[in-house]
Write an enzyme that holds these catalytic residues in place. Sequence first.
Site, mmCIF file in Angstrom:
data_model
loop_
_atom_site.group_PDB
_atom_site.id
_atom_site.type_symbol
_atom_site.label_atom_id
_atom_site.label_comp_id
_atom_site.label_asym_id
_atom_site.label_seq_id
_atom_site.Cartn_x
_atom_site.Cartn_y
_atom_site.Cartn_z
ATOM 1 N N LEU A 143 -9.204 -0.328 11.977
ATOM 2 C CA LEU A 143 -9.208 -0.643 13.411
ATOM 3 C C LEU A 143 -10.432 -0.099 14.174
ATOM 4 C CD1 LEU A 143 -7.448 -1.849 15.793
ATOM 5 C CD2 LEU A 143 -6.740 0.494 16.186
ATOM 6 N N GLY A 172 5.476 -7.119 8.180
ATOM 7 C CA GLY A 172 6.097 -5.805 7.949
ATOM 8 C C GLY A 172 5.406 -4.663 8.677
ATOM 9 N N LYS A 224 1.443 4.222 -2.856
ATOM 10 C CA LYS A 224 1.163 5.652 -2.621
ATOM 11 C C LYS A 224 2.441 6.476 -2.861
ATOM 12 C CE LYS A 224 -2.128 7.396 -1.361
ATOM 13 N NZ LYS A 224 -3.338 7.907 -2.054
ATOM 14 N N TYR A 267 0.838 -1.210 0.000
ATOM 15 C CA TYR A 267 0.000 0.000 0.000
ATOM 16 C C TYR A 267 0.867 1.253 0.000
ATOM 17 C CZ TYR A 267 -2.675 3.873 2.029
ATOM 18 O OH TYR A 267 -3.221 5.116 2.282
HETATM 19 P P1 NAD Z 1 -11.518 4.362 1.149
HETATM 20 O O1 NAD Z 1 -10.973 3.010 0.855
HETATM 21 O O2 NAD Z 1 -12.542 4.528 2.210
HETATM 22 O O3 NAD Z 1 -12.156 4.987 -0.191
HETATM 23 C C1 NAD Z 1 -11.557 4.851 -1.444
HETATM 24 C C2 NAD Z 1 -12.582 5.273 -2.494
HETATM 25 O O4 NAD Z 1 -11.942 5.175 -3.778
HETATM 26 C C3 NAD Z 1 -13.814 4.351 -2.548
HETATM 27 O O5 NAD Z 1 -14.987 5.134 -2.655
HETATM 28 C C4 NAD Z 1 -13.589 3.518 -3.801
HETATM 29 O O6 NAD Z 1 -14.801 3.120 -4.431
HETATM 30 C C5 NAD Z 1 -12.827 4.498 -4.677
HETATM 31 N N1 NAD Z 1 -12.000 3.823 -5.693
HETATM 32 C C6 NAD Z 1 -11.147 2.781 -5.499
HETATM 33 N N2 NAD Z 1 -10.596 2.429 -6.678
HETATM 34 C C7 NAD Z 1 -11.101 3.278 -7.619
HETATM 35 C C8 NAD Z 1 -10.904 3.422 -9.027
HETATM 36 N N3 NAD Z 1 -10.085 2.605 -9.692
HETATM 37 N N4 NAD Z 1 -11.564 4.394 -9.675
HETATM 38 C C9 NAD Z 1 -12.410 5.233 -9.013
HETATM 39 N N5 NAD Z 1 -12.652 5.127 -7.690
HETATM 40 C C10 NAD Z 1 -11.994 4.158 -6.993
HETATM 41 O O7 NAD Z 1 -10.243 5.274 1.408
HETATM 42 P P2 NAD Z 1 -10.046 6.484 2.427
HETATM 43 O O8 NAD Z 1 -9.648 5.945 3.736
HETATM 44 O O9 NAD Z 1 -11.190 7.405 2.314
HETATM 45 O O10 NAD Z 1 -8.749 7.168 1.788
HETATM 46 C C11 NAD Z 1 -8.881 8.142 0.757
HETATM 47 C C12 NAD Z 1 -7.505 8.631 0.347
HETATM 48 O O11 NAD Z 1 -6.844 9.192 1.472
HETATM 49 C C13 NAD Z 1 -6.592 7.523 -0.174
HETATM 50 O O12 NAD Z 1 -5.858 8.035 -1.259
HETATM 51 C C14 NAD Z 1 -5.692 7.197 1.006
HETATM 52 O O13 NAD Z 1 -4.426 6.736 0.557
HETATM 53 C C15 NAD Z 1 -5.583 8.551 1.667
HETATM 54 N N6 NAD Z 1 -5.345 8.534 3.129
HETATM 55 C C16 NAD Z 1 -6.134 7.783 3.954
HETATM 56 C C17 NAD Z 1 -5.916 7.809 5.335
HETATM 57 C C18 NAD Z 1 -6.793 7.034 6.291
HETATM 58 O O14 NAD Z 1 -6.522 7.016 7.495
HETATM 59 N N7 NAD Z 1 -7.872 6.415 5.840
HETATM 60 C C19 NAD Z 1 -4.876 8.574 5.868
HETATM 61 C C20 NAD Z 1 -4.088 9.340 4.980
HETATM 62 C C21 NAD Z 1 -4.340 9.303 3.626
HETATM 63 P P1 TYD Z 2 -5.515 0.272 10.271
HETATM 64 O O1 TYD Z 2 -6.778 0.881 10.757
HETATM 65 O O2 TYD Z 2 -5.578 -0.872 9.318
HETATM 66 O O3 TYD Z 2 -4.625 1.463 9.674
HETATM 67 P P2 TYD Z 2 -3.068 1.469 9.192
HETATM 68 O O4 TYD Z 2 -2.592 0.088 9.012
HETATM 69 O O5 TYD Z 2 -3.153 2.199 7.885
HETATM 70 O O6 TYD Z 2 -2.337 2.221 10.246
HETATM 71 O O7 TYD Z 2 -4.682 -0.220 11.524
HETATM 72 C C1 TYD Z 2 -4.340 0.665 12.576
HETATM 73 C C2 TYD Z 2 -3.435 -0.089 13.536
HETATM 74 O O8 TYD Z 2 -4.190 -1.124 14.169
HETATM 75 C C3 TYD Z 2 -2.271 -0.792 12.848
HETATM 76 O O9 TYD Z 2 -1.124 -0.734 13.692
HETATM 77 C C4 TYD Z 2 -2.739 -2.236 12.705
HETATM 78 C C5 TYD Z 2 -3.633 -2.417 13.914
HETATM 79 N N1 TYD Z 2 -4.779 -3.352 13.721
HETATM 80 C C6 TYD Z 2 -4.983 -4.388 14.637
HETATM 81 O O10 TYD Z 2 -4.222 -4.573 15.600
HETATM 82 N N2 TYD Z 2 -6.053 -5.218 14.436
HETATM 83 C C7 TYD Z 2 -6.919 -5.060 13.392
HETATM 84 O O11 TYD Z 2 -7.872 -5.858 13.245
HETATM 85 C C8 TYD Z 2 -6.690 -3.984 12.475
HETATM 86 C C9 TYD Z 2 -7.615 -3.775 11.301
HETATM 87 C C10 TYD Z 2 -5.606 -3.152 12.686
#
Ligand code: NAD
Ligand code: TYD
Length: 357
Positions: free
Chosen positions: A203, A296, A167, A163
């Site tokens: 999580l 990892g 990115k 992942y």
């Molecule tokens: P998410 O998985 O909830 O949403 C992703 C969205 O992208 C979904 O609506 C999905 O349908 C759409 N999508 C996936 N593949 C697609 C494609 N090929 N074409 C068009 N749409 C597509 O993700 P999120 O948690 O909302 O994250 C959004 C962005 O923010 C991502 O780029 C992620 O890397 C970044 N980000 C997330 C977090 C976090 O904590 N969730 C933190 C920092 C950055």
């Molecule tokens: P996650 O929400 O998957 O975000 P990220 O891996 O992008 O940080 O996980 C947050 C933290 O929680 C990460 O250290 C992995 C841990 N985790 C668990 O221990 N159990 C779980 O079931 C999940 C989904 C995550």
Amino acid sequence: MSKETFKRTIVVTGGAGFIGSHVVRLFVNKYPDYKIINLDKLTYAGNLANLKDIEDKPNYLFVKGDICDESLVNNLFAEHKVDGVIHLAAESHVDRSIKDPFLFAKTNVLGTLNLLQVAKEYWKDDFSNKLFYHVSTDEVYGALEFDDTLFTEETSYDPHSPYSASKAASDHFVRAYHDTYGLPYVISNCSNNYGPYQFPEKLIPLFIHNIRNKKPLPVYGKGENVRDWLYVVDHARAIDMIFHKGRIAETYNIGGFNEWTNIDLIKVIIKTVDKHLGRPEGSSDSLITYVTDRAGHDLRYAIDATKIKNELGWEPSLQFEEGIEKTVKWYLDNQEWLDNVTSGDYQRYYEEMYTDR
Ligand code: NAD
Ligand code: TYD
């Protein structure tokens, strides 16, 4: 969508996902003179129920489509005279990336490249007042030790998971399109988000769901890993500020100065959910189940958000305790939303993941 002329036309990719839906909601409500086009493929993570409250607004348009589809993205730019992109669409879950890295390379790298190429071709005669905003993650910087170091905008990239590698690659392509072709961009790298509408494989929503249903809480390894948590609405506010006031070709780190070990965070979640469900304190502690660590597994993420504070005046608006209260309450009050997304495909996936450990 009415025929009136809009001041700007912005494509938000991934607007049906967790963070994207908060960004779409903020922009649609705050900027009625902008046309906001939500381009989303609706993968397992995309859910139009996240945007029910704004779907009939005259400045909002949903387009179902894949960011990798060149002709679709081309037509969208030409038909709507797009002048801004806020790019969030991605495969976003580390555990899934360990199972299917190719999908992450396709969506996150090639999808971003396709958007960049279309934007560059469409805008190249006049880059003024155009902006490609790429939303990225702190995970590109790798992992910190248990000390007081923080990720700054100058920290070298060192991604470890498929992942974060995907990115990081997409971030590099965005900068390359500026340096090679002059495409105006900004990038932000944010820490872990939490709040309403997050898919319950991550999580916090997963654990709220499992506590409510008295299911095991799978803690990876010893639960010692550290994450820096930010309420999702504050991330959307930061994106708004950077989109409008950020300097071209700059990177902004976004974070909450809010570090928690997983196990301490899990204890707060358990306590809060039990309180809301009227269960005696400690009654769900026994659901904690230590499972094999994630391959990892990055030890610690923590963001130095000084630059965005000093340059743009952004700060988190919510204290963590308040954010967690709101979040737990939202998931407990929106059981139907949770039930819908925890059926079918997700359920099979989760059971498979869990049995593998
Ligand atoms: P998410 O998985 O909830 O949403 C992703 C969205 O992208 C979904 O609506 C999905 O349908 C759409 N999508 C996936 N593949 C697609 C494609 N090929 N074409 C068009 N749409 C597509 O993700 P999120 O948690 O909302 O994250 C959004 C962005 O923010 C991502 O780029 C992620 O890397 C970044 N980000 C997330 C977090 C976090 O904590 N969730 C933190 C920092 C950055
Ligand atoms: P996650 O929400 O998957 O975000 P990220 O891996 O992008 O940080 O996980 C947050 C933290 O929680 C990460 O250290 C992995 C841990 N985790 C668990 O221990 N159990 C779980 O079931 C999940 C989904 C995550």
